[in-house]
Scaffold this active site. Structure first.
Site, mmCIF file in Angstrom:
data_model
loop_
_atom_site.group_PDB
_atom_site.id
_atom_site.type_symbol
_atom_site.label_atom_id
_atom_site.label_comp_id
_atom_site.label_asym_id
_atom_site.label_seq_id
_atom_site.Cartn_x
_atom_site.Cartn_y
_atom_site.Cartn_z
ATOM 1 N N ASP A 111 0.824 -1.208 0.000
ATOM 2 C CA ASP A 111 0.000 0.000 0.000
ATOM 3 C C ASP A 111 0.854 1.251 0.000
ATOM 4 O O ASP A 111 1.651 1.460 0.906
ATOM 5 C CB ASP A 111 -0.883 -0.022 1.252
ATOM 6 C CG ASP A 111 -1.814 1.165 1.306
ATOM 7 O OD1 ASP A 111 -2.139 1.713 0.241
ATOM 8 O OD2 ASP A 111 -2.214 1.540 2.410
ATOM 9 N N ASP A 346 -2.263 6.806 -5.333
ATOM 10 C CA ASP A 346 -2.527 5.765 -4.332
ATOM 11 C C ASP A 346 -2.888 4.449 -5.008
ATOM 12 O O ASP A 346 -3.915 4.345 -5.683
ATOM 13 C CB ASP A 346 -3.664 6.221 -3.420
ATOM 14 C CG ASP A 346 -3.795 5.357 -2.163
ATOM 15 O OD1 ASP A 346 -3.213 4.268 -2.129
ATOM 16 O OD2 ASP A 346 -4.478 5.783 -1.227
#
Length: 457
Positions: A111, A346
């Protein structure tokens, strides 16, 4: 997307799962409640290095694509467009990869929108999301649990605490372990071990490996998470920061996502993929968070997430699209001109979330026309819809999104547009819709993002 990681020395072998992109953490953890927001500031920090060369890395992880089905959830999309937060952290999507920890492999979510590496302890307590009612461990659907190895050293008087907008929450402790990721060994790396989880996993991944900045780590002084607030945050070096500060690799990593089969994560360089050899760059921007008092320890002294400004978008009619307070995401304020928007890059966001004025204009170009889901901010379209031409302007380049990525199948015969709308208090995101079309270089040393167009596939 998945790949492997190795925690050497009684080693914790982490199977990194990059296919389940994880939590996008947008604020300091704070149990005092209240409305919390974030702002992007265009100044950059003074202490930065020259850009690292665009060389292929020997440290490459194979990533696996999303296998859980629906790539977005209504609750997650709604939280993004409204800017809603629960104790300061956004919800997440999932992406997996493989590696080693304590001589055992785990699959973790990789992530870029969070910073901590965590695994559930073998004795963790599972609880129902929202109610906190105790449940069997299996109900949390972790693919595995972690039994501290002989080389694990607990850290006293420090707790781990994170809460997601979906209502999921994790608490636990910290310790150090020798960790090996893609052949890179970091001794005494700080990791979080979860003891209590209100969590709904996928049965595929066991935890998260965060690649964001130290200021977004979720370590707090003391043993009682109920006493955590911004002032008790204890910032530490997450795994990637440790790698380059110890001189193991150049201070950058890069990601090339594939449409169907995951992709590649390269640490310290570039992955072996074909790309157009012209890079566009954009500097990182400071992201501050707070509840109106601006007392967060990260404030404007440290980077938290990978935030940049794009110069605009290319689509039919874009030259007449005008920003307004209503369609430009507060609290960023008005853009300096009508071509710019501030975004967060992201891997944990499946779609692109853009100001509603832009999202409406682009989605109106689909044939046949969309139906808008106001509660979630996304646009339902025909799975056979013809997508418009759409490009993102970064630096002096425009990166076009393949029409195949503009139509996202979420299962049960339903498709949505790859571009969703953020709300007046939400953030704009360059998520997987965009990232599947570029080689994204996170050059932490030079404080910039670099992008190159991928081959058409």
């Amino acid at each position: 997307m998945y790949t492997s990681i190795e925690f050497a020395s009684s080693s914790l072998s982490i199977l990194l799962s990059l296919l389940s992109f994880s939590a996008s953490s947008l604020a300091q953890n704070n149990n005092q409640g209240g409305d919390r927001s974030f702002q992007v500031h265009r100044q950059r920090l003074d202490d930065y290095w020259k850009p690292s060369p665009n060389r292929n890395s020997q440290h490459v992880l194979n990533l696996k694509g999303n296998r859980k089905g629906n790539p977005i959830s209504a609750a997650y999309a709604k939280s993004l467009r409204q800017g809603s937060q629960v104790n300061g952290t956004y919800g997440y999507e999932e992406v997996d990869a493989n590696e080693l920890l304590g001589g055992k492999s785990y699959e973790l979510v990789i992530d870029t929108g969070s910073s901590d590496t965590w695994l559930p302890r073998n004795t963790f307590q599972c609880a129902a999301v929202g109610t906190g009612d105790y449940l069997p461990q299996a109900s949390c659907e972790f693919s595995d649990t972690y039994t501290p190895s002989a080389s694990f050293t607990p850290i006293d008087n420090l707790n781990y605490h994170v809460t997601y907008t979906s209502g999921q929450a994790l608490t636990g402790t910290f310790g150090t372990e020798s960790v090996q990721v893609a052949g890179i060994t970091v001794n005494d790396q700080q990791i979080a071990v979860v003891d209590n989880a209100q969590y709904s996993g996928d049965g595929i991944t066991a935890g998260v490996l965060g690649l964001a900045f130290p200021a977004d780590t979720k370590a707090f002084k003391g043993d009682d998470y109920r006493q955590d607030y911004a002032g008790t945050q204890q910032v530490y070096s997450p795994i990637f920061t440790s790698m380059y500060t110890e001189g193991n690799v150049a201070p950058l990593f890069s990601i090339a996502l594939d449409r169907n089969s995951g992709g590649l994560l390269a640490i310290g360089g570039l992955p072996p993929v074909s790309y157009f050899p012209v890079f566009a760059s954009s500097p990182f921007e400071l992201l501050s968070t707070g509840d109106g008092t601006d007392q967060g320890v990260a404030s404007l002294s440290s980077y938290t997430l990978y935030s940049i400004t794009v110069q605009g978008f290319d689509y039919r009619g874009s030259n007449v699209s005008q920003w307004s307070y209503d369609n430009y995401p507060n609290p960023f304020g008005s853009p300096s001109d009508n071509t710019q928007v501030q975004t967060i890059v992201d891997t944990g966001v499946s779609l692109m979330f853009l100001p509603k004025g832009v999202a409406d204009a682009v989605n109106a170009l689909f044939t046949p026309r969309y139906s808008y889901v106001n509660s979630a901010g996304y646009y339902v379209i025909s799975c056979n819809a013809t997508a418009p031409t759409f490009g993102v302007k970064i630096g002096f380049e425009t990166f076009y999104v393949n029409p195949k990525d503009m139509v996202v199948n979420i299962g049960s015969g339903t498709c949505v547009s790859g571009i969703a709308a953020t709300g007046s208090n939400g953030a704009s995101f360059l998520g997987q819709t965009f990232l599947k079309n570029v080689l994204a270089v996170f050059d932490v040393g030079a404080q910039m993002m670099r992008f190159a167009a991928r081959e058409y596939y």
